[in-house]
Design a protein around this motif. Structure first.
Motif, PDB file in Angstrom:
ATOM      1  N   PHE A  34       0.827  -1.203   0.000  1.00  0.00           N
ATOM      2  CA  PHE A  34       0.000   0.000   0.000  1.00  0.00           C
ATOM      3  C   PHE A  34       0.863   1.255   0.000  1.00  0.00           C
ATOM      4  O   PHE A  34       0.502   2.272  -0.601  1.00  0.00           O
ATOM      5  CB  PHE A  34      -0.935   0.005   1.215  1.00  0.00           C
ATOM      6  N   ARG A  35       2.005   1.204   0.680  1.00  0.00           N
ATOM      7  CA  ARG A  35       2.914   2.359   0.709  1.00  0.00           C
ATOM      8  C   ARG A  35       3.481   2.626  -0.685  1.00  0.00           C
ATOM      9  O   ARG A  35       3.550   3.764  -1.143  1.00  0.00           O
ATOM     10  CB  ARG A  35       4.030   2.129   1.718  1.00  0.00           C
ATOM     11  N   THR A  36       3.865   1.537  -1.367  1.00  0.00           N
ATOM     12  CA  THR A  36       4.381   1.676  -2.737  1.00  0.00           C
ATOM     13  C   THR A  36       3.293   2.176  -3.680  1.00  0.00           C
ATOM     14  O   THR A  36       3.529   3.051  -4.521  1.00  0.00           O
ATOM     15  CB  THR A  36       4.920   0.324  -3.230  1.00  0.00           C
ATOM     16  N   TYR A  37       2.109   1.611  -3.531  1.00  0.00           N
ATOM     17  CA  TYR A  37       0.976   1.998  -4.390  1.00  0.00           C
ATOM     18  C   TYR A  37       0.689   3.490  -4.257  1.00  0.00           C
ATOM     19  O   TYR A  37       0.576   4.212  -5.267  1.00  0.00           O
ATOM     20  CB  TYR A  37      -0.256   1.184  -4.006  1.00  0.00           C
ATOM     21  N   HIS A  38       0.563   3.974  -3.033  1.00  0.00           N
ATOM     22  CA  HIS A  38       0.202   5.377  -2.841  1.00  0.00           C
ATOM     23  C   HIS A  38       1.373   6.317  -3.137  1.00  0.00           C
ATOM     24  O   HIS A  38       1.163   7.435  -3.615  1.00  0.00           O
ATOM     25  CB  HIS A  38      -0.318   5.593  -1.425  1.00  0.00           C
ATOM     26  N   ALA A  39       2.602   5.880  -2.869  1.00  0.00           N
ATOM     27  CA  ALA A  39       3.764   6.701  -3.221  1.00  0.00           C
ATOM     28  C   ALA A  39       3.806   6.916  -4.728  1.00  0.00           C
ATOM     29  O   ALA A  39       4.065   8.034  -5.208  1.00  0.00           O
ATOM     30  CB  ALA A  39       5.051   6.026  -2.747  1.00  0.00           C
ATOM     31  N   THR A  40       3.545   5.865  -5.486  1.00  0.00           N
ATOM     32  CA  THR A  40       3.541   5.957  -6.951  1.00  0.00           C
ATOM     33  C   THR A  40       2.376   6.813  -7.443  1.00  0.00           C
ATOM     34  O   THR A  40       2.536   7.628  -8.366  1.00  0.00           O
ATOM     35  CB  THR A  40       3.469   4.551  -7.571  1.00  0.00           C
TER      36      THR A  40
END
Length: 322
Positions: free
Chosen positions: A189-195
């Motif tokens: 989720f952190r990667t998803y929202h960072a992207t």
């Protein structure tokens, strides 16, 4: 996660409102049933992770942090730990810095005291996370805010009195069952929202930033002069091309960190470069066209006469008028 995100969030919402037991479909506990009550807790934890982009937690980890009361720097710990650190400083007669291990938290192990509500009713999660960094996440979702305040008043659950009444392992297993994919973990989720955030920033900027030709030529002259002093001979055209390529790529990375990473970092509680290196998917630069613009810029600069650019500039002297 991007492929299943809409359906997954629909499933999580459904399991918060009307939970049903699920069977663990991966891992060592494959085949075991997660009760409907625990399913709701796991879904609630993932809703918070999706909303705040914070780590899942793991049973009260520890991080070493530097305390500096003398110079007035911010203490990244709670009041009790701050007082202890200051007392320790006095005992050891230290005046500048000291290191101490503090308890850090995530979504599955934060406590009622970490749920804050201001005079206007705004709710936030405030707790020290990994590396002692204070996470301060406003909760904009009305349901999540209301639920957090209700749980805060109840005083938490279990021996640890945590707000979420389940552990990180169960949340991971629930997520795999809900998504149907073994490789989807809460960290995604952190990667998803960072992207996603990076994509918004890039779109607002437009074209990719360009480097200065003057700065490149200056770098080439500096490196070539150093080589001449060492061996009496400058670099070849191919060697200069490699030097130029590395320099341009580093300049482009610095621009991405400054323009994009710095905007994403506050949301993740990380440094801008870490966000670019570890969280923002490289695919987003291909998708937005920035990578092609970066590649074209390298081709443009390295196709020039780099040997001429690397020659030492002759100093110009101005003749005085008689």
């Amino acid at each position: 996660l991007n492929e299943v995100y809409p359906d997954l969030m629909g499933r999580i919402t459904s399991d918060i409102n009307n939970p049903k037991s699920v069977t663990r479909i991966f891992g060592s506990k494959k085949g075991e049933v997660i009760s409907s009550k625990t399913v709701r807790e796991a879904a609630f934890a993932l809703a918070l992770i999706d909303h705040t982009y914070k780590r899942i937690g793991g049973g009260g980890g520890k991080s070493n942090v530097i305390f500096d009361g003398k110079e007035g720097r911010r203490f990244k710990i709670d009041a009790v730990a701050t007082k202890k650190a200051m007392n320790d400083l006095k005992k050891t007669d230290q005046t500048k810095y000291t290191k101490a291990a503090i308890t850090t938290y995530g979504i599955t192990d934060f406590l009622p005291k970490h749920v804050k509500q201001d005079a206007n009713g705004n709710v936030s999660l405030v707790f020290p996370g990994k590396d002692g960094v204070v996470n301060n996440s406003p909760i904009k979702d009305p349901f999540l805010a209301k639920e957090l305040i209700k749980r805060k008043k109840q005083g938490g659950f279990g021996r640890g009195k945590t707000i979420v009444n389940t552990d990180a392992g169960t949340v991971r297993d629930y997520l795999k069952a809900a998504s149907g994919k073994e490789n989807i973990i809460p960290h995604k989720f952190r990667t998803y929202h960072a992207t996603r955030l990076a994509n918004d920033v890039i779109k607002s900027i437009g074209d990719a930033p360009k480097i200065s030709a003057q700065s490149l030529n200056k770098e080439l002259r500096k490196e070539n002069t150093k080589k001449i002093k060492q061996s009496g001979k400058g670099y070849s055209a191919d060697e200069l091309k490699n030097i130029a390529t590395v320099f341009i790529k580093n300049q482009q990375l610095d621009s991405v960190v400054d323009l994009v990473g710095s905007k994403v970092a506050p949301h993740l509680g990380h440094k801008p470069k870490i966000c670019v290196d570890e969280y923002i998917s490289k695919n987003i630069f291909e998708k937005t066209g920035w990578q092609k613009q970066f590649d074209d810029e390298i081709e443009l600069h390295t196709s020039k006469n780099l040997i001429a650019a690397a020659r030492q500039k002759k100093s110009k002297t101005r003749k005085k008028k008689s």
